[in-house]
Design a protein around this motif. Structure first.
Motif, PDB file in Angstrom:
ATOM      1  N   ILE A 153      46.771  -5.232  21.678  1.00 10.51           N
ATOM      2  CA  ILE A 153      48.222  -4.843  21.010  1.00 10.51           C
ATOM      3  C   ILE A 153      48.801  -4.201  22.304  1.00 10.51           C
ATOM      4  CG2 ILE A 153      47.421  -2.291  20.749  1.00 10.51           C
ATOM      5  CD1 ILE A 153      49.036  -2.693  18.000  1.00 10.51           C
ATOM      6  N   THR A 154      48.285  -4.053  23.422  1.00 15.68           N
ATOM      7  CA  THR A 154      48.814  -3.661  24.829  1.00 15.68           C
ATOM      8  C   THR A 154      48.966  -4.483  25.869  1.00 15.68           C
ATOM      9  OG1 THR A 154      46.627  -2.794  25.629  1.00 15.68           O
ATOM     10  CG2 THR A 154      48.303  -1.264  24.318  1.00 15.68           C
ATOM     11  N   HIS A 155      48.569  -6.050  25.523  1.00 15.67           N
ATOM     12  CA  HIS A 155      48.602  -7.024  26.145  1.00 15.67           C
ATOM     13  C   HIS A 155      47.731  -6.878  27.541  1.00 15.67           C
ATOM     14  CE1 HIS A 155      51.608  -9.204  23.998  1.00 15.67           C
ATOM     15  NE2 HIS A 155      52.173  -7.866  23.768  1.00 15.67           N
ATOM     16  N   THR A 156      46.558  -6.172  27.388  1.00 14.16           N
ATOM     17  CA  THR A 156      45.736  -6.007  28.618  1.00 14.16           C
ATOM     18  C   THR A 156      44.217  -6.634  28.196  1.00 14.16           C
ATOM     19  OG1 THR A 156      45.067  -3.861  27.572  1.00 14.16           O
ATOM     20  CG2 THR A 156      46.784  -3.761  29.134  1.00 14.16           C
ATOM     21  N   SER A 157      44.271  -7.569  27.430  1.00 12.36           N
ATOM     22  CA  SER A 157      42.910  -7.992  27.006  1.00 12.36           C
ATOM     23  C   SER A 157      42.198  -8.981  27.808  1.00 12.36           C
ATOM     24  CB  SER A 157      42.937  -8.614  25.366  1.00 12.36           C
ATOM     25  OG  SER A 157      43.809  -9.705  25.327  1.00 12.36           O
ATOM     26  N   SER A 336      54.098   5.400  22.764  1.00  9.76           N
ATOM     27  CA  SER A 336      53.645   6.331  24.128  1.00  9.76           C
ATOM     28  C   SER A 336      52.923   5.572  25.075  1.00  9.76           C
ATOM     29  CB  SER A 336      52.833   7.443  23.753  1.00  9.76           C
ATOM     30  OG  SER A 336      51.771   7.091  23.194  1.00  9.76           O
ATOM     31  N   ASN A 337      53.034   5.574  26.218  1.00 15.78           N
ATOM     32  CA  ASN A 337      52.458   4.831  27.284  1.00 15.78           C
ATOM     33  C   ASN A 337      50.715   4.624  26.893  1.00 15.78           C
ATOM     34  OD1 ASN A 337      51.373   3.602  29.591  1.00 15.78           O
ATOM     35  ND2 ASN A 337      51.625   5.182  30.798  1.00 15.78           N
ATOM     36  N   GLN A 338      50.265   3.386  26.890  1.00 19.88           N
ATOM     37  CA  GLN A 338      49.123   3.112  26.436  1.00 19.88           C
ATOM     38  C   GLN A 338      48.450   2.426  27.559  1.00 19.88           C
ATOM     39  OE1 GLN A 338      47.266   3.729  23.555  1.00 19.88           O
ATOM     40  NE2 GLN A 338      48.709   4.987  22.636  1.00 19.88           N
ATOM     41  N   ILE A 339      48.953   2.200  28.572  1.00 18.59           N
ATOM     42  CA  ILE A 339      48.417   1.218  29.757  1.00 18.59           C
ATOM     43  C   ILE A 339      48.389   1.938  30.978  1.00 18.59           C
ATOM     44  CG2 ILE A 339      49.369  -0.818  28.520  1.00 18.59           C
ATOM     45  CD1 ILE A 339      51.389  -0.947  31.018  1.00 18.59           C
ATOM     46  N   GLY A 340      48.544   3.285  30.888  1.00 21.49           N
ATOM     47  CA  GLY A 340      48.102   4.258  32.300  1.00 21.49           C
ATOM     48  C   GLY A 340      49.090   3.632  33.255  1.00 21.49           C
ATOM     49  N   ASP A 341      48.422   3.235  34.460  1.00 18.71           N
ATOM     50  CA  ASP A 341      49.083   2.802  35.636  1.00 18.71           C
ATOM     51  C   ASP A 341      49.421   1.536  35.782  1.00 18.71           C
ATOM     52  OD1 ASP A 341      49.211   5.591  36.490  1.00 18.71           O
ATOM     53  OD2 ASP A 341      47.393   5.577  37.627  1.00 18.71           O
ATOM     54  N   ALA A 348      59.368  -0.524  36.328  1.00 18.79           N
ATOM     55  CA  ALA A 348      59.039   0.817  36.243  1.00 18.79           C
ATOM     56  C   ALA A 348      58.415   1.163  34.870  1.00 18.79           C
ATOM     57  CB  ALA A 348      59.930   1.651  36.614  1.00 18.79           C
ATOM     58  N   ASP A 349      58.699   0.475  33.888  1.00 21.45           N
ATOM     59  CA  ASP A 349      58.212   0.922  32.368  1.00 21.45           C
ATOM     60  C   ASP A 349      56.778   0.641  32.107  1.00 21.45           C
ATOM     61  OD1 ASP A 349      61.095   1.665  32.098  1.00 21.45           O
ATOM     62  OD2 ASP A 349      61.680  -0.306  31.508  1.00 21.45           O
ATOM     63  N   LYS A 350      56.540   1.008  30.909  1.00 19.09           N
ATOM     64  CA  LYS A 350      55.136   1.122  30.286  1.00 19.09           C
ATOM     65  C   LYS A 350      55.033   0.283  28.891  1.00 19.09           C
ATOM     66  CE  LYS A 350      53.346   3.128  33.763  1.00 19.09           C
ATOM     67  NZ  LYS A 350      52.504   2.265  34.764  1.00 19.09           N
ATOM     68  N   PHE A 351      54.088   0.186  28.462  1.00 14.37           N
ATOM     69  CA  PHE A 351      53.847  -0.482  27.386  1.00 14.37           C
ATOM     70  C   PHE A 351      53.050   0.445  26.034  1.00 14.37           C
ATOM     71  CE2 PHE A 351      53.312  -4.018  24.452  1.00 14.37           C
ATOM     72  CZ  PHE A 351      54.636  -4.661  24.610  1.00 14.37           C
ATOM     73  N   VAL A 357      58.225   0.757  26.703  1.00 14.60           N
ATOM     74  CA  VAL A 357      58.718   2.011  26.621  1.00 14.60           C
ATOM     75  C   VAL A 357      59.345   2.552  28.067  1.00 14.60           C
ATOM     76  CG1 VAL A 357      57.968   4.513  26.263  1.00 14.60           C
ATOM     77  CG2 VAL A 357      56.853   2.538  25.159  1.00 14.60           C
ATOM     78  N   THR A 358      60.494   2.781  27.927  1.00 11.08           N
ATOM     79  CA  THR A 358      61.490   3.322  29.076  1.00 11.08           C
ATOM     80  C   THR A 358      60.638   4.499  29.745  1.00 11.08           C
ATOM     81  OG1 THR A 358      63.199   2.073  28.113  1.00 11.08           O
ATOM     82  CG2 THR A 358      63.621   3.536  30.125  1.00 11.08           C
ATOM     83  N   THR A 359      60.492   4.499  30.909  1.00 12.17           N
ATOM     84  CA  THR A 359      60.051   5.865  31.604  1.00 12.17           C
ATOM     85  C   THR A 359      61.107   6.270  32.349  1.00 12.17           C
ATOM     86  OG1 THR A 359      59.605   4.290  33.856  1.00 12.17           O
ATOM     87  CG2 THR A 359      57.663   4.609  32.292  1.00 12.17           C
ATOM     88  N   LYS A 360      60.756   7.690  32.850  1.00 17.24           N
ATOM     89  CA  LYS A 360      62.018   8.130  33.912  1.00 17.24           C
ATOM     90  C   LYS A 360      62.518   7.441  34.732  1.00 17.24           C
ATOM     91  CE  LYS A 360      63.088  12.644  35.946  1.00 17.24           C
ATOM     92  NZ  LYS A 360      62.427  14.111  36.389  1.00 17.24           N
TER      93      LYS A 360
END
Length: 421
Positions: A153-157, A336-341, A348-351, A357-360
């Motif tokens: 679901i986070t596209h890290t598989s 919320s950010n589920q993929i860490g770094d 600069a955004d996360k997933f 998900v838009t970050t600062k």
């Protein structure tokens, strides 16, 4: 406070969070600044860069902007209307992700369960080591661990994408008959996913973000766990409760006339209708067949109003018009950010669980608020939800490749610059 009075307050609150007609001034928008959107989109149409588009903005459930531009089908002289049906492609992923999380809430599985627990062909995964482009043969090494539901679901598989992924994996998937989801043939999702599970991963699970067929895998997970086809689950558990009456994998014939034509730039960058040679293996007529392939990552068609209703449900923390699909904590988990770094497409955004998900740091690019979440689709559609500003925003075109994709970013800028508070 009496029980009756409490129920009246709750009922009024729920009613206020359904999409209703609104006025820009009352929702703290500048009407004059919103007109900049009209001018921008018309400029792109007049320049021959797009044929038509729909744009939609709601704040606090009040629709302040809902306009159609240009042509739905230029060759047949059909003007665009606000209830036209668009191929939303990867915007299907958010709906599949909600279906997954509904079953998660029912205790059907945990996010860190190995997917092989439910789809055995994914047991003992292998990772691509060497690839021979001459015949698409390859060697593999053992994966360090199993692929989990959270990975998918986070596209890290490590699963890649057919037709748009890395060249090596495109070739491997093509040889195996794995498709990106725009399927007109009489195929079954389960057959494809069971085959996909036997193929190598492009990298170790959890190693990096690779946009993938993982959500198609999760569509099959929904089928396995619920005992219903993905099409049936969507209809009964999501579309009917939310009143999404124009969202389908395969359209009923009565709605064929509302399906927008797809355009593509030719070598001179003039827009022509999509044809059989535009993109190998993809026919844009797939919504008009009596198909059986319910691709959780790409298969749906919808309207801006239907999809905005779905997004308003998420903005309402999982509830819409008296129907609760998800709990507030689940929506918070998903956004919320589920993929860490790990890095998403160099941004600069996360997933999260189904959404970018838009970050600062990401907010600094265009001004879209930190904590906003959204995504888009292959044929030129985008959306986002801004919980802090209580916004639901969509911009739907129907063109691929989309050489003037900066229009989507300009739309974001114009939305925020029209806020008046």
């Amino acid at each position: 406070m009496s029980l009756l009075f409490s129920l009246i307050i709750v009922s009024a609150s729920a009613q206020n969070n359904t999409l209703q007609p609104g006025h820009p001034i009352l929702e703290r928008f500048s009407p004059e600044r919103l007109q900049r959107i009209d001018k921008l989109v018309q400029q792109y149409i007049d320049s021959g860069w797009i044929k038509g588009a729909n744009a939609f903005i709601a704040r606090d459930g009040k629709v302040v902007y809902d306009k159609a531009f240009g042509m739905a089908d230029a060759e047949n002289n059909i003007p665009m209307k606000t209830d036209e049906i668009f191929r939303i492609a990867s915007q299907t992923k958010a709906i599949t992700s909600v279906a997954v999380m509904m079953l998660f809430e029912e205790g059907k599985f945990l996010l860190d369960d190995p997917i092989s627990k439910y789809i055995p062909s994914f047991a003992h995964p292998k990772v691509l080591a060497e690839f021979n482009p001459k015949d698409s043969s390859y060697t593999t090494i053992n994966a360090k661990r199993e692929v989990t539901i959270r990975d998918l679901i986070t596209h890290t598989s490590g699963v890649d994408y057919a037709q748009i992924g890395s060249p090596n994996m495109q070739a491997i998937y093509a040889k195996a008959g794995i498709y990106a989801g725009f399927v007109s043939d009489k195929l079954l999702l389960g057959d494809a996913i069971n085959k996909l599970g036997t193929l190598p991963l492009v990298h170790q699970p959890g190693e990096r973000f690779t946009y993938s067929l993982g959500v198609d895998v999760l569509g099959y997970l929904v089928e396995k766990v619920s005992g219903k086809s993905l099409d049936q689950f969507f209809k009964e558990r999501i579309f009917e409760p939310l009143g999404m009456n124009d969202t389908y994998f395969y359209l009923p014939e009565s709605k064929y006339g509302r399906l927008v034509a797809v355009y593509t730039p030719d070598k001179q960058q003039h827009l022509i209708k999509w044809n059989a040679d535009t993109f190998h293996g993809v026919s844009v007529d797939y919504p008009k067949v009596k198909g059986t392939y319910y691709a959780g990552g790409a298969g749906l068609s919808s309207t801006t109003k239907d999809y905005a209703t779905f997004l308003q449900m998420l903005l309402n923390n999982g509830e819409y018009n008296g129907h609760r699909l998800l709990a507030r904590h689940t929506v918070e988990l998903m956004t919320s950010n589920q993929i860490g770094d790990l890095v998403v497409f160099g941004t600069a955004d996360k997933f999260g669980l189904g959404f970018e998900v838009t970050t600062k740091a990401g907010q600094a690019k265009l001004g879209q608020t930190e904590g906003s979440f959204g995504w888009g689709g292959f044929f030129g559609t985008i959306y986002w939800v801004d919980p802090k500003e209580h916004l639901v925003c969509l911009f739907f075109a129907q063109e691929s490749p989309y050489p003037h994709g900066e229009l989507s970013d300009k739309f974001r800028v114009l939305v925020y610059s029209a806020l008046n508070d």
